[in-house]
Structure formats: C-alpha cells, structure tokens
Design an enzyme around this catalytic site. Structure first.
Site, PDB file in Angstrom:
ATOM      1  N   GLY A  87       0.819  -1.193   0.000  1.00 37.91           N
ATOM      2  CA  GLY A  87       0.000   0.000   0.000  1.00 37.91           C
ATOM      3  C   GLY A  87       0.860   1.252   0.000  1.00 37.91           C
ATOM      4  O   GLY A  87       2.038   1.227   0.356  1.00 37.91           O
ATOM      5  N   GLY A  88       0.271   2.356  -0.437  1.00 39.97           N
ATOM      6  CA  GLY A  88       0.964   3.631  -0.343  1.00 39.97           C
ATOM      7  C   GLY A  88       1.610   4.099  -1.627  1.00 39.97           C
ATOM      8  O   GLY A  88       1.617   3.415  -2.647  1.00 39.97           O
ATOM      9  N   ALA A  90       5.127   6.792  -2.763  1.00 43.59           N
ATOM     10  CA  ALA A  90       6.587   6.693  -2.738  1.00 43.59           C
ATOM     11  C   ALA A  90       7.137   6.904  -1.331  1.00 43.59           C
ATOM     12  O   ALA A  90       6.620   7.707  -0.549  1.00 43.59           O
ATOM     13  CB  ALA A  90       7.190   7.730  -3.676  1.00 43.59           C
ATOM     14  N   HIS A  93      14.039   4.199   1.456  1.00 39.35           N
ATOM     15  CA  HIS A  93      14.711   3.289   2.388  1.00 39.35           C
ATOM     16  C   HIS A  93      16.219   3.500   2.264  1.00 39.35           C
ATOM     17  O   HIS A  93      16.736   3.643   1.151  1.00 39.35           O
ATOM     18  CB  HIS A  93      14.391   1.827   2.069  1.00 39.35           C
ATOM     19  CG  HIS A  93      12.972   1.454   2.354  1.00 39.35           C
ATOM     20  ND1 HIS A  93      12.396   1.598   3.588  1.00 39.35           N
ATOM     21  CD2 HIS A  93      12.016   0.923   1.553  1.00 39.35           C
ATOM     22  CE1 HIS A  93      11.150   1.177   3.544  1.00 39.35           C
ATOM     23  NE2 HIS A  93      10.887   0.778   2.322  1.00 39.35           N
ATOM     24  N   GLY A 168       5.792  -3.968   5.551  1.00 44.26           N
ATOM     25  CA  GLY A 168       5.634  -3.628   6.956  1.00 44.26           C
ATOM     26  C   GLY A 168       5.931  -2.182   7.261  1.00 44.26           C
ATOM     27  O   GLY A 168       5.207  -1.293   6.816  1.00 44.26           O
ATOM     28  N   LEU A 169       7.023  -1.941   7.992  1.00 44.26           N
ATOM     29  CA  LEU A 169       7.298  -0.565   8.425  1.00 44.26           C
ATOM     30  C   LEU A 169       8.782  -0.253   8.364  1.00 44.26           C
ATOM     31  O   LEU A 169       9.627  -1.152   8.339  1.00 44.26           O
ATOM     32  CB  LEU A 169       6.757  -0.325   9.832  1.00 44.26           C
ATOM     33  CG  LEU A 169       7.304  -1.160  10.994  1.00 44.26           C
ATOM     34  CD1 LEU A 169       8.651  -0.636  11.493  1.00 44.26           C
ATOM     35  CD2 LEU A 169       6.313  -1.170  12.148  1.00 44.26           C
ATOM     36  N   ALA A 170       9.072   1.044   8.344  1.00 41.16           N
ATOM     37  CA  ALA A 170      10.456   1.535   8.367  1.00 41.16           C
ATOM     38  C   ALA A 170      10.542   2.647   9.396  1.00 41.16           C
ATOM     39  O   ALA A 170       9.868   3.674   9.267  1.00 41.16           O
ATOM     40  CB  ALA A 170      10.876   2.039   6.992  1.00 41.16           C
ATOM     41  N   CYS A 186       5.037   9.408   0.942  1.00 40.04           N
ATOM     42  CA  CYS A 186       3.696   8.841   1.131  1.00 40.04           C
ATOM     43  C   CYS A 186       2.603   9.742   0.571  1.00 40.04           C
ATOM     44  O   CYS A 186       1.423   9.605   0.925  1.00 40.04           O
ATOM     45  CB  CYS A 186       3.435   8.544   2.607  1.00 40.04           C
ATOM     46  SG  CYS A 186       4.666   7.461   3.347  1.00 40.04           S
TER      47      CYS A 186
END
Length: 233
Positions: A87-88, A90, A93, A168-170, A186
């Site tokens: 989902g989301g 740009a 990372h 997941g998450l960053a 985002c």
C-alpha cells in the site's frame, strides 16, 4: 485464541532486493504449507545497505512530471528505484532505518487488515516511547504511520494476500533525511520527516532501537518471539 510464536530473522545490513527475496521465501512457505501443519510466523528485521526509493500500489506521485521522468530523476540521484506490491505511494529506504517485515497469518492473530495496521502503529509508538519519546503518536488517516510533533518518524506500507502479511514498516533511527527532500513522502504534501536521532538530539543506531522494538512487538501482538536463523527463510 493464543497467538502463535514468531521467529525473528535478523538479516543485518541487506540490499533491498535481497530482503524482498527473503520475504518472498517466507510468504511462499506459509502458502505452500499443508493445511494440517503450522507454518512458522516470522519477523524479518534488516537495515538497508544503500539508498532506494520504492513505490507502492498507488503509484508515483508525479504531479511535477510524468512517472517515467520522475523515475529517471530519482535514479540519477544515485539511488535504487523499485515498484513493490504494498500500500501507499513513494517512500525512501536507506542506511539508518530499522525495517520490519512481519510474515504472519492474520487469522491466527484474530486481526483484520485495518486492525493489523493499527497494531504496527502501536508497536512503533511503544518503541519510540521506550526510547524516550513519550509524544510519539499515530494519527487518523490519511496520516498512516507514527508521528512526533507533526513530523513522521515511521512509515507503514503492507500487503496482505490470503491472510498472509508482507512488507511492513520503516523506523528512521539515524537516517540521512535529505533523501526525503526529493519526493513527497507517502504523498503527504507539507509534512516533514524526522528520525529518532534528530528528535533525541543524539545518535540512535538501528541496533539500539531493535530491542525496544522487539519488546513492543511482543507486547502488542501478545506473542512469544524466538530467535531464528536468516538461512531458514
């Protein structure tokens, strides 16, 4: 229903595509497991070894130029660029981020997809608070993630297929935040990005943030974490 144990696979510093490959193997093991067996639930933790921009299912926010031109512009900065099924819009990372990819069967945790996203936000909020940032909070949509005084410290973007989660998450620990200047993170115009190091006014490494994160994950998901080997994914 008691949540199953979750194996923690620490990939260390890893290239983005290598982490995706490891995640893919974990997802396949879940989906290919016989109905009578219990595939291990896993939590992949890693730190990107180099800069990379990623674009989710909603595409690239290309109001200034075409999507192809935006991709060329971002690659010219010396970063990687990948389109991924999460989902989301740009995000970025890079080194200094704690990235977590839970591979879970949500049926075993009794969670709908929205409840799972809220649980990830709760994990990151609790980790920030354990590190000395009591003002960490989740905000209503569309501001998914975790925020500190209006600045985003943790981005969340997931995929869920046949009840199995991926991505997941960053959490920005000591990330070079100037990379975010090249995108609208985002898709949220006018929102700043921050890091644990910036907010605490000291260096916070990925290693320092990892144990508070794991303690928070275990608490929120009410599960037992077990150490696994990265070679078992």
């Amino acid at each position: 229903m008691r949540p199953p144990p979750v194996r923690v696979l620490r990939l260390g510093r890893a290239a983005y595509l290598d982490s995706l490959a490891a995640q893919g193997r974990c997802v396949r093991r879940h989906r290919e497991a016989p109905a009578s067996s219990e595939a291990p639930h896993r939590l992949l933790l890693w730190e990107p070894s180099g800069p990379v921009f990623t674009v989710g299912l909603r595409g690239l926010d290309a109001r200034r130029a075409s999507a192809a031109e935006e991709e060329r512009r971002l690659r010219a900065l010396g970063a990687g660029f990948e389109r991924v099924p999460r989902g989301g819009l740009a995000t970025f990372h890079g080194p200094g981020q704690l990235v977590a990819y839970p591979v879970l069967d949500l049926r075993r945790f009794g969670l709908p997809v929205r409840g799972y996203v809220a649980a990830l936000e709760s994990v990151a909020v609790a980790a920030c608070r354990r590190l000395g940032l009591p003002q960490a909070a989740a905000l209503p949509p569309p501001c998914t993630g975790v925020w500190l005084r209006g600045r985003k410290v943790c981005a969340i973007g997931i995929h869920c297929g046949r009840h199995i989660t991926s991505h997941g998450l960053a959490l920005n620990c000591c990330t070079d935040l100037t990379w975010f200047d090249h995108i609208v993170p985002c898709g949220l115009e006018g929102k700043e990005v921050t890091s644990l190091s910036r907010e605490l006014q000291r260096h916070v490494s990925v290693e320092e943030a990892t144990e508070p994160f794991l303690a928070a994950f275990q608490e929120v998901f009410k599960c037992t974490l077990m150490e696994g080997s990265p070679t078992e994914n």
